[in-house]
Enzyme design. Structure first.
Site, PDB file in Angstrom:
ATOM      1  CB  CYS A 165      27.500  -0.088 -40.801  1.00  0.00           C
ATOM      2  SG  CYS A 165      26.008  -0.866 -39.758  1.00  0.00           S
ATOM      3  CG  LEU A 166      29.140  -2.352 -34.887  1.00  0.00           C
ATOM      4  CD1 LEU A 166      28.034  -2.025 -32.916  1.00  0.00           C
ATOM      5  CD2 LEU A 166      30.515  -2.400 -34.261  1.00  0.00           C
ATOM      6  CG  HIS A 190      24.396   4.936 -39.521  1.00  0.00           C
ATOM      7  ND1 HIS A 190      25.650   4.124 -40.107  1.00  0.00           N
ATOM      8  CD2 HIS A 190      23.828   3.471 -39.508  1.00  0.00           C
ATOM      9  CE1 HIS A 190      25.615   3.356 -40.255  1.00  0.00           C
ATOM     10  NE2 HIS A 190      25.362   2.017 -39.647  1.00  0.00           N
ATOM     11  CD  GLU A 191      22.787   3.366 -35.456  1.00  0.00           C
ATOM     12  OE1 GLU A 191      22.008   2.002 -36.107  1.00  0.00           O
ATOM     13  OE2 GLU A 191      24.025   3.252 -35.406  1.00  0.00           O
ATOM     14  CD  GLN A 218      23.341  -2.150 -36.808  1.00  0.00           C
ATOM     15  OE1 GLN A 218      22.889  -1.497 -36.511  1.00  0.00           O
ATOM     16  NE2 GLN A 218      24.109  -1.961 -37.297  1.00  0.00           N
ATOM     17  N   GLY A 233      26.340   3.258 -31.451  1.00  0.00           N
ATOM     18  CA  GLY A 233      24.236   3.373 -32.298  1.00  0.00           C
ATOM     19  C   GLY A 233      24.268   1.785 -32.870  1.00  0.00           C
ATOM     20  CG  HIS A 246      20.840   0.232 -39.078  1.00  0.00           C
ATOM     21  ND1 HIS A 246      21.418  -1.557 -40.186  1.00  0.00           N
ATOM     22  CD2 HIS A 246      21.951   0.429 -39.253  1.00  0.00           C
ATOM     23  CE1 HIS A 246      22.572  -0.917 -40.274  1.00  0.00           C
ATOM     24  NE2 HIS A 246      22.699   0.090 -39.435  1.00  0.00           N
TER      25      HIS A 246
HETATM   26 CO    CO Z   1      24.665   0.522 -38.874  1.00  0.00          CO
END
Ligand code: CO
Length: 167
Positions: free
Chosen positions: A89-90, A131-132, A51, A46, A135
């Site tokens: 998380c990236l 989660h997204e 991000q 995701g 963000h």
């Molecule tokens: Co993340």
């Protein structure tokens, strides 16, 4: 458009509260393409617009069932117990957090063409979407940690980023 890149903690863009997408044009298509070009090689399932430094209500997800785009997503209902998943998380390399979230959610969003849909999700997809969507309001998984563990996680992230720059 300059090409987008993955932003990692403590980049301020990760704390942006995003704005709704009003236009479904070529540039949105380009953004989605660039976001998937970042997500897949990084091994992510995701990715949210914050991000990649964009303050727009856009996220993409692919849990192995094909790429899905969610524009202006909203959680309209949650159900089921809260269950805990160890999430990464990236934008927070090397950090995982056990985050409790509802098992099932109903999401209202627009697809990449601007078509509205409402759908129920459970399992991994429900977790990824929550989660997204976090963000998109500037919320990160480290915000679920207690203050002491959050302090150490943030310190670790800043230190490893400093080392990466030096290399
Ligand atoms: Co993340």
């Amino acid at each position: 458009m300059r090409s987008l890149e993955l932003k990692t903690y403590p980049e301020p863009c990760l704390r942006i509260k995003t704005k709704r997408v009003e236009k479904f044009d070529r540039s949105l298509k380009d953004i989605l393409k660039e976001m998937s070009d970042i997500m897949y090689p990084s091994g992510g399932i995701g990715l949210a617009a914050t991000q990649v430094g964009l303050g727009l209500d856009i996220l993409i997800a692919d849990i192995g069932e094909g790429l899905r785009a969610f524009i202006n997503p909203e959680v309209v209902e949650t159900s089921g117990r809260k269950t805990v998943l160890e999430e990464g998380c990236l934008s927070l390399p090397g950090v995982t957090v056990e985050v409790p979230r509802p098992e099932r959610i109903k999401v209202k969003a627009l697809d990449e063409k601007g078509e509205a849909f409402v759908k129920m999700y459970d399992g991994l997809m429900a977790k990824v979407l929550q989660h997204e969507i976090d963000h998109l309001s500037g919320k990160l998984i480290i915000d679920y940690l207690n203050p002491v563990r959050a302090f150490f996680a943030k310190r670790k992230l800043v230190r490893s980023k400093r080392e990466a720059v030096r290399e």
